[in-house]
Design a protein around this motif. Sequence first.
Motif, PDB file in Angstrom:
ATOM      1  N   ARG A 157       0.834  -1.196   0.000  1.00 53.91           N
ATOM      2  CA  ARG A 157       0.000   0.000   0.000  1.00 53.91           C
ATOM      3  C   ARG A 157       0.870   1.247   0.000  1.00 53.91           C
ATOM      4  O   ARG A 157       2.103   1.172  -0.019  1.00 53.91           O
ATOM      5  CB  ARG A 157      -0.893   0.003   1.239  1.00 53.91           C
ATOM      6  CG  ARG A 157      -0.121  -0.042   2.581  1.00 53.91           C
ATOM      7  CD  ARG A 157      -1.044   0.129   3.754  1.00 53.91           C
ATOM      8  NE  ARG A 157      -0.404   0.014   5.054  1.00 53.91           N
ATOM      9  CZ  ARG A 157       0.291   0.963   5.676  1.00 53.91           C
ATOM     10  NH1 ARG A 157       0.506   2.141   5.064  1.00 53.91           N
ATOM     11  NH2 ARG A 157       0.822   0.753   6.864  1.00 53.91           N
ATOM     12  N   PHE A 158       0.235   2.397   0.060  1.00 57.15           N
ATOM     13  CA  PHE A 158       0.928   3.665   0.224  1.00 57.15           C
ATOM     14  C   PHE A 158       1.428   3.804   1.661  1.00 57.15           C
ATOM     15  O   PHE A 158       0.750   3.391   2.617  1.00 57.15           O
ATOM     16  CB  PHE A 158      -0.003   4.839  -0.077  1.00 57.15           C
ATOM     17  CG  PHE A 158      -0.262   5.078  -1.532  1.00 57.15           C
ATOM     18  CD1 PHE A 158       0.444   6.069  -2.220  1.00 57.15           C
ATOM     19  CD2 PHE A 158      -1.214   4.340  -2.211  1.00 57.15           C
ATOM     20  CE1 PHE A 158       0.208   6.287  -3.565  1.00 57.15           C
ATOM     21  CE2 PHE A 158      -1.453   4.555  -3.562  1.00 57.15           C
ATOM     22  CZ  PHE A 158      -0.741   5.532  -4.245  1.00 57.15           C
ATOM     23  N   PHE A 159       2.595   4.414   1.826  1.00 55.19           N
ATOM     24  CA  PHE A 159       3.003   4.863   3.155  1.00 55.19           C
ATOM     25  C   PHE A 159       2.129   6.045   3.555  1.00 55.19           C
ATOM     26  O   PHE A 159       1.776   6.885   2.715  1.00 55.19           O
ATOM     27  CB  PHE A 159       4.464   5.316   3.157  1.00 55.19           C
ATOM     28  CG  PHE A 159       5.458   4.193   3.125  1.00 55.19           C
ATOM     29  CD1 PHE A 159       5.767   3.484   4.276  1.00 55.19           C
ATOM     30  CD2 PHE A 159       6.088   3.845   1.937  1.00 55.19           C
ATOM     31  CE1 PHE A 159       6.694   2.449   4.243  1.00 55.19           C
ATOM     32  CE2 PHE A 159       7.012   2.814   1.899  1.00 55.19           C
ATOM     33  CZ  PHE A 159       7.319   2.115   3.054  1.00 55.19           C
ATOM     34  N   THR A 160       1.799   6.135   4.839  1.00 56.73           N
ATOM     35  CA  THR A 160       0.985   7.245   5.339  1.00 56.73           C
ATOM     36  C   THR A 160       1.690   7.938   6.498  1.00 56.73           C
ATOM     37  O   THR A 160       2.618   7.382   7.101  1.00 56.73           O
ATOM     38  CB  THR A 160      -0.394   6.765   5.817  1.00 56.73           C
ATOM     39  OG1 THR A 160      -0.252   6.099   7.093  1.00 56.73           O
ATOM     40  CG2 THR A 160      -1.041   5.816   4.807  1.00 56.73           C
ATOM     41  N   THR A 161       1.229   9.127   6.809  1.00 55.56           N
ATOM     42  CA  THR A 161       1.814   9.885   7.916  1.00 55.56           C
ATOM     43  C   THR A 161       1.546   9.221   9.264  1.00 55.56           C
ATOM     44  O   THR A 161       2.175   9.588  10.261  1.00 55.56           O
ATOM     45  CB  THR A 161       1.260  11.312   7.934  1.00 55.56           C
ATOM     46  OG1 THR A 161      -0.176  11.266   7.996  1.00 55.56           O
ATOM     47  CG2 THR A 161       1.678  12.080   6.686  1.00 55.56           C
ATOM     48  N   ALA A 162       0.637   8.243   9.302  1.00 54.71           N
ATOM     49  CA  ALA A 162       0.375   7.506  10.536  1.00 54.71           C
ATOM     50  C   ALA A 162       1.350   6.350  10.741  1.00 54.71           C
ATOM     51  O   ALA A 162       1.377   5.747  11.814  1.00 54.71           O
ATOM     52  CB  ALA A 162      -1.064   6.977  10.531  1.00 54.71           C
ATOM     53  N   ASP A 185      -5.810   9.947   1.877  1.00 52.42           N
ATOM     54  CA  ASP A 185      -5.584  11.383   2.057  1.00 52.42           C
ATOM     55  C   ASP A 185      -4.300  11.680   2.825  1.00 52.42           C
ATOM     56  O   ASP A 185      -3.686  12.737   2.628  1.00 52.42           O
ATOM     57  CB  ASP A 185      -6.769  12.015   2.785  1.00 52.42           C
ATOM     58  CG  ASP A 185      -8.040  12.025   1.950  1.00 52.42           C
ATOM     59  OD1 ASP A 185      -7.932  11.925   0.710  1.00 52.42           O
ATOM     60  OD2 ASP A 185      -9.132  12.130   2.533  1.00 52.42           O
ATOM     61  N   ASN A 186      -3.899  10.760   3.710  1.00 53.17           N
ATOM     62  CA  ASN A 186      -2.704  10.993   4.524  1.00 53.17           C
ATOM     63  C   ASN A 186      -1.465  10.284   3.988  1.00 53.17           C
ATOM     64  O   ASN A 186      -0.504  10.041   4.727  1.00 53.17           O
ATOM     65  CB  ASN A 186      -2.951  10.600   5.973  1.00 53.17           C
ATOM     66  CG  ASN A 186      -3.213   9.111   6.153  1.00 53.17           C
ATOM     67  OD1 ASN A 186      -3.575   8.413   5.196  1.00 53.17           O
ATOM     68  ND2 ASN A 186      -3.048   8.610   7.364  1.00 53.17           N
ATOM     69  N   LEU A 210       5.776  13.529  -5.617  1.00 56.70           N
ATOM     70  CA  LEU A 210       5.692  12.069  -5.590  1.00 56.70           C
ATOM     71  C   LEU A 210       5.131  11.589  -4.259  1.00 56.70           C
ATOM     72  O   LEU A 210       5.290  12.248  -3.218  1.00 56.70           O
ATOM     73  CB  LEU A 210       7.083  11.447  -5.785  1.00 56.70           C
ATOM     74  CG  LEU A 210       7.774  11.656  -7.136  1.00 56.70           C
ATOM     75  CD1 LEU A 210       9.207  11.165  -7.058  1.00 56.70           C
ATOM     76  CD2 LEU A 210       7.018  10.949  -8.261  1.00 56.70           C
ATOM     77  N   TRP A 211       4.501  10.426  -4.309  1.00 56.13           N
ATOM     78  CA  TRP A 211       4.118   9.667  -3.136  1.00 56.13           C
ATOM     79  C   TRP A 211       4.999   8.414  -3.083  1.00 56.13           C
ATOM     80  O   TRP A 211       5.712   8.125  -4.036  1.00 56.13           O
ATOM     81  CB  TRP A 211       2.655   9.267  -3.221  1.00 56.13           C
ATOM     82  CG  TRP A 211       1.689  10.403  -3.139  1.00 56.13           C
ATOM     83  CD1 TRP A 211       1.011  10.855  -2.035  1.00 56.13           C
ATOM     84  CD2 TRP A 211       1.244  11.246  -4.218  1.00 56.13           C
ATOM     85  NE1 TRP A 211       0.189  11.906  -2.355  1.00 56.13           N
ATOM     86  CE2 TRP A 211       0.310  12.170  -3.696  1.00 56.13           C
ATOM     87  CE3 TRP A 211       1.538  11.292  -5.587  1.00 56.13           C
ATOM     88  CZ2 TRP A 211      -0.320  13.129  -4.481  1.00 56.13           C
ATOM     89  CZ3 TRP A 211       0.931  12.252  -6.380  1.00 56.13           C
ATOM     90  CH2 TRP A 211       0.013  13.166  -5.825  1.00 56.13           C
ATOM     91  N   CYS A 212       4.947   7.682  -1.998  1.00 51.36           N
ATOM     92  CA  CYS A 212       5.787   6.482  -1.872  1.00 51.36           C
ATOM     93  C   CYS A 212       4.938   5.289  -1.442  1.00 51.36           C
ATOM     94  O   CYS A 212       4.083   5.403  -0.554  1.00 51.36           O
ATOM     95  CB  CYS A 212       6.905   6.719  -0.860  1.00 51.36           C
ATOM     96  SG  CYS A 212       8.159   5.395  -0.831  1.00 51.36           S
ATOM     97  N   CYS A 213       5.169   4.149  -2.095  1.00 49.93           N
ATOM     98  CA  CYS A 213       4.447   2.910  -1.823  1.00 49.93           C
ATOM     99  C   CYS A 213       5.401   1.807  -1.374  1.00 49.93           C
ATOM    100  O   CYS A 213       6.616   1.906  -1.549  1.00 49.93           O
ATOM    101  CB  CYS A 213       3.714   2.434  -3.071  1.00 49.93           C
ATOM    102  SG  CYS A 213       2.431   3.538  -3.676  1.00 49.93           S
ATOM    103  N   ARG A 214       4.810   0.768  -0.836  1.00 52.81           N
ATOM    104  CA  ARG A 214       5.568  -0.397  -0.398  1.00 52.81           C
ATOM    105  C   ARG A 214       4.863  -1.656  -0.906  1.00 52.81           C
ATOM    106  O   ARG A 214       3.657  -1.649  -1.173  1.00 52.81           O
ATOM    107  CB  ARG A 214       5.656  -0.434   1.124  1.00 52.81           C
ATOM    108  CG  ARG A 214       4.300  -0.663   1.780  1.00 52.81           C
ATOM    109  CD  ARG A 214       4.332  -0.500   3.277  1.00 52.81           C
ATOM    110  NE  ARG A 214       3.430  -1.472   3.905  1.00 52.81           N
ATOM    111  CZ  ARG A 214       3.135  -1.477   5.199  1.00 52.81           C
ATOM    112  NH1 ARG A 214       3.639  -0.559   6.017  1.00 52.81           N
ATOM    113  NH2 ARG A 214       2.342  -2.410   5.693  1.00 52.81           N
TER     114      ARG A 214
END
Length: 220
Positions: A7-12, A195-196, A205-209
């Motif tokens: 999934r996407f990494f999130t600020t949480a 959203d986060n 860019l966003w980052c995924c794993r």
Amino acid sequence: MSLFDSRFFTTADPKVDRLVFDIPAEWWSRLYEYAWASRFADPRDTALDAACGLGHHFKYFLGKACREAHACDHSPTIRIPELLKQGMRKAFGDPVGDLLEREGYYDAVRFRQADITDLPYEDRMFDKVYCLSVLEELGPEKMRQALGQFARVLKDDGLLVLTFDYPLIKIEDIEAAAAPLGLTFAGNVDPVKPDNAIYSDRWKLWCCRAVLKKREQPRL
């Protein structure tokens, strides 16, 4: 949520500002990538940091966390110890250079110059292969070749631990390339950007794993 979820990494998500030595604050995604990927390391592992980078931290972490740690990069500097050490001192300062030498981090990693599309390792050699923020630098065909090499060098019960930048690569791209190679996701998959999700204003860019494993073969 599971460690194995793709999934996407999130600020949480957990993050770290140090892994062996301080992580530069401008390495926006590494703070999260290292915190997550490091949790897979096991002292019984033979592990590979594929396309490890000259100045990146993760290979040194694996050197002390695993039974046997290997790291490869396309740069010839990776196989010349004095140049590698000089580069680390120039990039991070003498205190980091002193730490890596004093604590034996250089000696704890087996370095090789290699292209990840043609790895010089034996079949089924590694318990874990890590490839962090690299695949986005490859085109689709080279990414497929690299995934094929990772599948080849992984043990049958091994794990492939990936991070990559979105939208340069999407989770669906990983699935499409990996499935014909006998690789499947190890946990749940969520390709929807929340959203986060962590985001770089500088790079847009966003980052995924993603965590992949070899598909179990039917017993005859």
